[in-house]
Design a protein around this motif. Structure first.
Motif, PDB file in Angstrom:
ATOM      1  N   LEU A 247       0.855  -1.203   0.085  1.00 46.32           N
ATOM      2  CA  LEU A 247      -0.007  -0.036  -0.024  1.00 46.32           C
ATOM      3  C   LEU A 247       0.971   1.117  -0.055  1.00 46.32           C
ATOM      4  O   LEU A 247       1.632   1.607   0.919  1.00 46.32           O
ATOM      5  CB  LEU A 247      -1.018  -0.046   1.216  1.00 46.32           C
ATOM      6  CG  LEU A 247      -1.914   1.286   1.274  1.00 46.32           C
ATOM      7  CD1 LEU A 247      -3.090   0.731   0.016  1.00 46.32           C
ATOM      8  CD2 LEU A 247      -2.642   1.054   2.569  1.00 46.32           C
ATOM      9  N   ILE A 248       0.833   2.046  -1.153  1.00 47.76           N
ATOM     10  CA  ILE A 248       1.649   3.214  -1.387  1.00 47.76           C
ATOM     11  C   ILE A 248       0.851   4.499  -0.858  1.00 47.76           C
ATOM     12  O   ILE A 248      -0.556   4.426  -1.646  1.00 47.76           O
ATOM     13  CB  ILE A 248       2.154   3.290  -2.465  1.00 47.76           C
ATOM     14  CG1 ILE A 248       3.075   4.614  -2.667  1.00 47.76           C
ATOM     15  CG2 ILE A 248       1.352   2.935  -3.803  1.00 47.76           C
ATOM     16  CD1 ILE A 248       4.167   4.668  -3.835  1.00 47.76           C
ATOM     17  N   LYS A 249       1.190   5.298  -0.177  1.00 43.43           N
ATOM     18  CA  LYS A 249       0.335   6.641   0.268  1.00 43.43           C
ATOM     19  C   LYS A 249       1.377   7.772  -0.210  1.00 43.43           C
ATOM     20  O   LYS A 249       2.651   7.785   0.097  1.00 43.43           O
ATOM     21  CB  LYS A 249       0.217   6.557   1.685  1.00 43.43           C
ATOM     22  CG  LYS A 249      -0.348   8.067   2.093  1.00 43.43           C
ATOM     23  CD  LYS A 249      -0.766   8.094   3.584  1.00 43.43           C
ATOM     24  CE  LYS A 249      -1.464   9.386   3.817  1.00 43.43           C
ATOM     25  NZ  LYS A 249      -1.610   9.629   5.115  1.00 43.43           N
ATOM     26  N   THR A 250       0.813   8.604  -1.080  1.00 38.72           N
ATOM     27  CA  THR A 250       1.481   9.729  -1.671  1.00 38.72           C
ATOM     28  C   THR A 250       0.881  10.950  -0.912  1.00 38.72           C
ATOM     29  O   THR A 250      -0.102  11.071  -1.037  1.00 38.72           O
ATOM     30  CB  THR A 250       1.365   9.924  -3.294  1.00 38.72           C
ATOM     31  OG1 THR A 250       1.738   8.488  -3.739  1.00 38.72           O
ATOM     32  CG2 THR A 250       2.169  10.960  -3.696  1.00 38.72           C
ATOM     33  N   HIS A 251       1.775  11.767  -0.356  1.00 40.56           N
ATOM     34  CA  HIS A 251       1.474  12.464   0.679  1.00 40.56           C
ATOM     35  C   HIS A 251       1.977  13.935   0.039  1.00 40.56           C
ATOM     36  O   HIS A 251       3.215  14.343  -0.202  1.00 40.56           O
ATOM     37  CB  HIS A 251       1.996  12.446   2.273  1.00 40.56           C
ATOM     38  CG  HIS A 251       1.733  13.523   3.213  1.00 40.56           C
ATOM     39  ND1 HIS A 251       0.218  13.702   3.662  1.00 40.56           N
ATOM     40  CD2 HIS A 251       2.574  14.236   4.042  1.00 40.56           C
ATOM     41  CE1 HIS A 251       0.382  14.663   4.401  1.00 40.56           C
ATOM     42  NE2 HIS A 251       1.635  15.069   4.622  1.00 40.56           N
ATOM     43  N   TYR A 252       1.418  15.048   0.135  1.00 42.53           N
ATOM     44  CA  TYR A 252       1.148  16.281  -0.487  1.00 42.53           C
ATOM     45  C   TYR A 252       1.509  17.208   0.534  1.00 42.53           C
ATOM     46  O   TYR A 252       0.575  17.268   1.501  1.00 42.53           O
ATOM     47  CB  TYR A 252       0.255  16.788  -1.562  1.00 42.53           C
ATOM     48  CG  TYR A 252       0.329  15.650  -2.721  1.00 42.53           C
ATOM     49  CD1 TYR A 252       1.425  15.852  -3.624  1.00 42.53           C
ATOM     50  CD2 TYR A 252      -0.459  14.564  -2.658  1.00 42.53           C
ATOM     51  CE1 TYR A 252       1.161  15.123  -4.850  1.00 42.53           C
ATOM     52  CE2 TYR A 252      -0.456  13.649  -3.812  1.00 42.53           C
ATOM     53  CZ  TYR A 252       0.368  13.873  -4.846  1.00 42.53           C
ATOM     54  OH  TYR A 252       0.604  13.040  -5.969  1.00 42.53           O
ATOM     55  N   ARG A 253       2.255  18.353   0.509  1.00 42.36           N
ATOM     56  CA  ARG A 253       2.373  19.483   1.234  1.00 42.36           C
ATOM     57  C   ARG A 253       0.914  20.325   1.156  1.00 42.36           C
ATOM     58  O   ARG A 253       0.582  20.766   2.357  1.00 42.36           O
ATOM     59  CB  ARG A 253       3.528  20.379   0.775  1.00 42.36           C
ATOM     60  CG  ARG A 253       3.964  21.304   1.667  1.00 42.36           C
ATOM     61  CD  ARG A 253       5.205  21.909   1.437  1.00 42.36           C
ATOM     62  NE  ARG A 253       6.484  21.078   1.171  1.00 42.36           N
ATOM     63  CZ  ARG A 253       7.384  20.612   1.987  1.00 42.36           C
ATOM     64  NH1 ARG A 253       7.107  20.930   3.248  1.00 42.36           N
ATOM     65  NH2 ARG A 253       8.166  19.738   1.692  1.00 42.36           N
ATOM     66  N   SER A 254       0.524  20.572  -0.042  1.00 38.37           N
ATOM     67  CA  SER A 254      -0.689  21.400  -0.252  1.00 38.37           C
ATOM     68  C   SER A 254      -1.920  20.962   0.213  1.00 38.37           C
ATOM     69  O   SER A 254      -2.149  19.647  -0.049  1.00 38.37           O
ATOM     70  CB  SER A 254      -0.762  21.829  -1.725  1.00 38.37           C
ATOM     71  OG  SER A 254      -2.129  22.148  -2.023  1.00 38.37           O
ATOM     72  N   LYS A 255      -2.904  21.287   1.084  1.00 33.52           N
ATOM     73  CA  LYS A 255      -3.956  20.779   1.535  1.00 33.52           C
ATOM     74  C   LYS A 255      -5.003  21.020   0.492  1.00 33.52           C
ATOM     75  O   LYS A 255      -6.149  19.940   0.572  1.00 33.52           O
ATOM     76  CB  LYS A 255      -4.701  22.062   2.519  1.00 33.52           C
ATOM     77  CG  LYS A 255      -3.654  22.156   3.758  1.00 33.52           C
ATOM     78  CD  LYS A 255      -3.646  21.062   4.622  1.00 33.52           C
ATOM     79  CE  LYS A 255      -2.966  21.305   5.801  1.00 33.52           C
ATOM     80  NZ  LYS A 255      -2.285  20.110   6.508  1.00 33.52           N
ATOM     81  N   GLU A 256      -4.780  21.426  -0.883  1.00 30.94           N
ATOM     82  CA  GLU A 256      -5.707  21.586  -1.900  1.00 30.94           C
ATOM     83  C   GLU A 256      -5.404  20.161  -2.730  1.00 30.94           C
ATOM     84  O   GLU A 256      -6.243  19.394  -3.536  1.00 30.94           O
ATOM     85  CB  GLU A 256      -5.524  22.608  -2.881  1.00 30.94           C
ATOM     86  CG  GLU A 256      -6.053  23.979  -2.320  1.00 30.94           C
ATOM     87  CD  GLU A 256      -4.764  24.657  -1.314  1.00 30.94           C
ATOM     88  OE1 GLU A 256      -3.685  24.648  -1.616  1.00 30.94           O
ATOM     89  OE2 GLU A 256      -5.262  25.135  -0.517  1.00 30.94           O
TER      90      GLU A 256
END
Length: 130
Positions: free
Chosen positions: A54-63
């Motif tokens: 399971l790969i989770k890609t996490h972004y800095r932007s809340k959008e």
């Protein structure tokens, strides 16, 4: 040694940890500059038809919403390799026997370092994909 060659040696350890059942987590971090893509986290997910990750890609932007995907090892390899240097300069492999860090320096050389394990047990990730 060029980072591509060192990364192949690192990936052998990733494959072995999955095959041996001691893969706990893989994390891509250390970006250069303020990239929107902040981290990539990978956890094992045991399924009847074989090991999925399971790969989770996490972004800095809340959008931008975080992304979850179930992948096999070959698919994960393609994603991790495509994100080396664009934007990630390190990959951490956590197993129950050792922690392994792959780093790329400013001269495009790769290096692998090993430390004592952070995780004692392998815990399967829960998917929200169902």
């Amino acid at each position: 040694m060029p980072y591509q060659e060192v990364f192949e040696q690192f990936w052998i350890q990733v494959k072995e940890s999955v095959q041996d059942g001691n893969f706990a987590k893989l994390t891509m971090a250390k970006t250069i500059g303020k990239q929107n893509l902040k981290n990539i986290f990978v956890r094992p997910q045991a399924l009847e038809e074989g090991t999925k990750l399971l790969i989770k890609t996490h972004y800095r932007s809340k959008e931008t919403e975080d992304d979850l995907q179930e992948l096999n090892l070959e698919e994960l390899y393609a994603i991790v390799k495509s994100h080396l240097k664009t934007p990630f300069y390190s990959v951490l492999l956590f197993t129950t026997s050792k922690d392994v860090m792959f780093k790329i320096n400013k001269k495009d050389a790769g290096r692998i370092t090993e430390n004592n394990p952070t995780f004692r047990d392998v815990t399967g990730a829960k998917s929200d994909l169902d």
